[in-house]
Motif scaffolding. Structure first.
Motif, short mmCIF file in Angstrom:
data_model
loop_
_atom_site.label_atom_id
_atom_site.label_comp_id
_atom_site.label_asym_id
_atom_site.label_seq_id
_atom_site.Cartn_x
_atom_site.Cartn_y
_atom_site.Cartn_z
N LEU A 1 34.37 37.70 29.82
CA LEU A 1 34.13 38.31 31.27
C LEU A 1 34.85 39.40 31.90
CD1 LEU A 1 33.57 34.83 33.14
CD2 LEU A 1 31.94 36.43 32.28
N LYS A 2 36.05 39.69 31.23
CA LYS A 2 37.05 40.61 31.53
C LYS A 2 37.64 40.26 33.11
CE LYS A 2 35.89 42.41 27.70
NZ LYS A 2 36.59 41.86 26.41
N THR A 3 38.69 40.90 33.42
CA THR A 3 39.32 40.99 34.68
C THR A 3 38.67 41.84 35.71
OG1 THR A 3 41.14 42.26 34.22
CG2 THR A 3 41.60 39.88 33.84
N VAL A 4 38.85 41.36 37.05
CA VAL A 4 38.32 42.31 38.31
C VAL A 4 39.46 43.64 38.20
CG1 VAL A 4 38.08 42.72 40.65
CG2 VAL A 4 37.40 40.54 39.24
N ASP A 5 38.75 44.66 38.49
CA ASP A 5 39.55 46.03 38.61
C ASP A 5 40.71 45.68 39.70
OD1 ASP A 5 38.15 47.32 37.06
OD2 ASP A 5 36.99 48.24 38.20
N GLY A 6 41.89 46.11 39.23
CA GLY A 6 42.97 45.71 40.17
C GLY A 6 43.79 44.53 39.80
N ILE A 7 43.08 43.74 39.02
CA ILE A 7 43.86 42.46 38.49
C ILE A 7 44.49 42.44 37.27
CG2 ILE A 7 43.52 39.82 38.48
CD1 ILE A 7 43.79 40.74 41.36
N ASP A 8 45.63 42.19 37.18
CA ASP A 8 45.95 42.13 35.76
C ASP A 8 45.85 40.72 34.84
OD1 ASP A 8 47.40 44.70 36.17
OD2 ASP A 8 49.09 43.93 37.06
N ARG A 9 46.08 39.53 35.80
CA ARG A 9 46.24 38.37 35.33
C ARG A 9 45.47 37.41 35.90
NH1 ARG A 9 52.35 36.83 33.10
NH2 ARG A 9 52.67 38.79 31.68
N PRO A 10 44.40 36.69 35.58
CA PRO A 10 43.71 35.60 36.32
C PRO A 10 44.71 34.69 36.68
CG PRO A 10 42.49 36.27 34.50
CD PRO A 10 43.93 36.72 34.14
N ALA A 11 44.14 33.75 37.45
CA ALA A 11 45.05 32.72 38.06
C ALA A 11 44.24 31.53 38.32
CB ALA A 11 45.72 32.83 39.35
N ILE A 12 45.00 30.30 38.28
CA ILE A 12 44.09 28.82 38.38
C ILE A 12 44.62 28.53 39.80
CG2 ILE A 12 43.86 26.56 37.65
CD1 ILE A 12 44.84 27.39 34.81
N MET B 1 43.98 37.21 46.14
CA MET B 1 42.62 36.42 45.59
C MET B 1 42.68 35.02 46.17
SD MET B 1 42.89 37.08 41.47
CE MET B 1 44.24 36.54 41.00
N GLY B 2 43.85 34.24 46.45
CA GLY B 2 43.77 33.19 47.15
C GLY B 2 43.22 33.24 48.59
N SER B 3 43.47 34.46 49.36
CA SER B 3 43.12 34.57 50.69
C SER B 3 41.45 34.55 50.37
CB SER B 3 43.62 35.81 51.18
OG SER B 3 45.06 35.59 51.24
N ARG C 1 37.69 42.57 48.38
CA ARG C 1 38.98 42.24 49.39
C ARG C 1 40.16 43.13 48.38
NH1 ARG C 1 40.45 37.82 52.86
NH2 ARG C 1 42.46 38.32 53.83
N ILE C 2 39.97 43.12 47.20
CA ILE C 2 40.89 43.69 46.21
C ILE C 2 40.59 45.12 46.14
CG2 ILE C 2 41.54 44.31 43.72
CD1 ILE C 2 40.88 41.17 43.31
N LEU D 1 47.91 28.31 43.96
CA LEU D 1 47.95 28.96 42.74
C LEU D 1 49.02 29.84 42.44
CD1 LEU D 1 45.66 32.06 43.46
CD2 LEU D 1 46.77 30.87 45.18
N ASP D 2 49.61 29.99 41.23
CA ASP D 2 48.79 29.54 40.00
C ASP D 2 49.34 28.19 39.39
OD1 ASP D 2 47.45 29.98 37.60
OD2 ASP D 2 48.97 31.02 36.66
N LEU D 3 48.36 27.63 38.71
CA LEU D 3 48.66 26.07 38.38
C LEU D 3 48.84 26.15 36.90
CD1 LEU D 3 46.52 24.38 40.62
CD2 LEU D 3 48.78 24.55 40.70
N GLY D 4 49.21 27.14 36.18
CA GLY D 4 49.49 27.00 34.78
C GLY D 4 48.74 28.31 34.12
N ALA D 5 48.11 29.25 34.59
CA ALA D 5 47.47 30.28 33.56
C ALA D 5 48.75 31.31 33.28
CB ALA D 5 46.45 31.05 34.47
N ASN D 6 49.65 31.62 33.97
CA ASN D 6 50.47 32.44 33.74
C ASN D 6 52.00 31.87 33.74
OD1 ASN D 6 48.66 34.98 34.06
ND2 ASN D 6 48.32 33.82 35.52
N VAL D 7 52.78 31.74 32.79
CA VAL D 7 54.12 30.97 32.89
C VAL D 7 55.01 32.22 33.47
CG1 VAL D 7 55.95 30.18 31.39
CG2 VAL D 7 53.66 29.57 31.06
#
Length: 388
Positions: free
Chosen positions: A138-149, A183-185, A354-355, A164-170
């Motif tokens: 799917l790729k990430t949205v423009d302006g977002i480096d990493r997805p989050a859970i 994104m959470g907002s 929003r982004i 968030l985040d709950l485990g996608a990015n250590v």
């Protein structure tokens, strides 16, 4: 909101109040999780019964898909492979290209000659594999480096706190945490109807001088973003504030978030076990348990983690929801409900808008695009702030 209200049903009822109700189609990985079709199929049937306007794309091996023959409002898509819970990310990406997980995620991807076949995907499969495959397909949205859970957790105000985040990015930079806040907002605004949700940054104390260098840098970015009107930043919060309901959203890195989530689940399980042990201790306590049964049932309902199942993978160019791998049919149905609510309320478009608006309003961010996202901190006048 009453304690008996399910988080998914509330937003579903709010969404369905508007006419007309559009058809929402979800792609479901039937093979994912610890139990596979034994759980996912009954959950899908229950979901269809409670959502007469919804459709499902059922993805799995032929023998699993065949069990849904004759179901209304269902499309069947065969997949010859299954990503096991123990499979590596490399195996899921490179060796199992016809897995039910990957095929289900692919249903959400639009093509040049046609729209996507589904508005959201739900899987209980391997978390790392789901995130990697979703990001690749799917790729990430423009302006977002990493997805989050992101998911919700109950709080003492009879509401829910989105974490968030709950485990996608250590490991996360300050800029990543700012992206999570945006994104959470958008998630809370879309699903819960709260346009300016409050955001807290998880820390070891409320004071701005506390925390690691990356957390202090993130706090500075969030304060500057709040001053510019991009997020409604409350300030630093502690882990107890998640359950107090101090803010609508709590942002943290994936390592901290996952440890916090597993700790909370373990604590809830332990307290439930303790209560059962004490009420079973003597004949007198057993009688007391009968008198307290209505209260105990309400307590069990409020802390039941199955009600909060279904975490959103935010920041992708498509809606993907992760169910707990050990979910039963009731819990998996809640993940379906949550994905339905997100699609029904236009979560994907709202996150992107929003982004885009945030980036456009940042004087130094134009032209950075997907590569750097919010990385240009000079836009907030804090160019010297760097994460550790």
């Amino acid at each position: 909101m009453s304690p008996a209200t399910d988080p998914a049903s509330t937003s579903t009822q709010r969404a369905m109040a508007a006419d007309p109700v559009p058809t929402i189609r979800l792609a479901v990985d039937l093979m994912g999780g610890d139990h596979g079709p034994a759980v996912t199929l009954p959950a899908c049937r229950a979901f269809l019964d409670s959502h007469p306007e919804a459709e499902l794309v059922l993805v799995g091996r032929d023998d699993a898909v065949a069990q849904a023959a004759g179901w209304p409002r269902c499309t069947h898509v065969a997949a010859s492979e299954v990503v096991e819970m123990t499979d590596s990310v490399e195996t899921a990406l490179r060796r199992k290209k016809d897995s039910s997980l990957r095929v289900a995620v692919s249903q959400v991807k639009p093509h040049a000659d046609r729209p996507s076949l589904a508005q959201a995907c739900v899987s209980a499969g391997n978390t790392g594999a789901l995130m990697a495959v979703s990001r690749y397909v799917l790729k990430t949205v423009d302006g977002i480096d990493r997805p989050a859970i992101a998911t919700v957790m109950p709080n003492e105000r009879d509401g829910f706190t989105t974490v968030l985040d709950l485990g996608a990015n250590v490991d996360c930079t300050a800029e990543h945490l700012l992206q999570f806040a945006v994104m959470g907002s958008a998630l809370v605004a879309a699903v819960w109807g709260k346009e300016e949700p409050t955001v807290g940054l998880l820390n070891i104390g409320e004071e701005t001088i506390k925390g690691s260098e990356s957390i202090k840098a993130a706090g500075e970015l969030l304060r500057q973003a709040a001053s510019a009107g991009f997020v409604n930043f409350h300030g630093n919060v502690e882990a107890t504030d998640i359950f107090k309901g101090t803010t609508d959203i709590v942002v943290c890195d994936g390592f901290v978030g996952n440890v916090m989530l597993k700790t909370a689940e373990g604590l809830a399980s332990m307290l439930t076990t303790f209560i059962k042990q004490e009420f079973r201790r003597t004949p007198l306590t057993r009688l007391a348990a009968l008198a307290a049964l209505p209260v105990l049932n309400r307590f069990k309902h409020r802390v039941d983690p199955r009600r909060y199942n279904g975490a959103a993978l935010l920041g992708l160019r498509g809606l993907v929801f992760k169910s707990h791998g050990s979910a039963d049919a009731f819990a998996f149905e809640q993940a379906l409900n949550r994905a339905y609510d997100a699609a029904r309320n236009g979560l994907l478009d709202r996150v992107q808008l929003r982004i885009r608006a945030t980036l456009a309003a940042m004087p130094g961010a134009a032209g950075h695009g997907e590569a750097t996202g919010f990385g240009d901190t000079t836009a907030f006048g804090v160019g010297s702030v760097q994460s550790a």
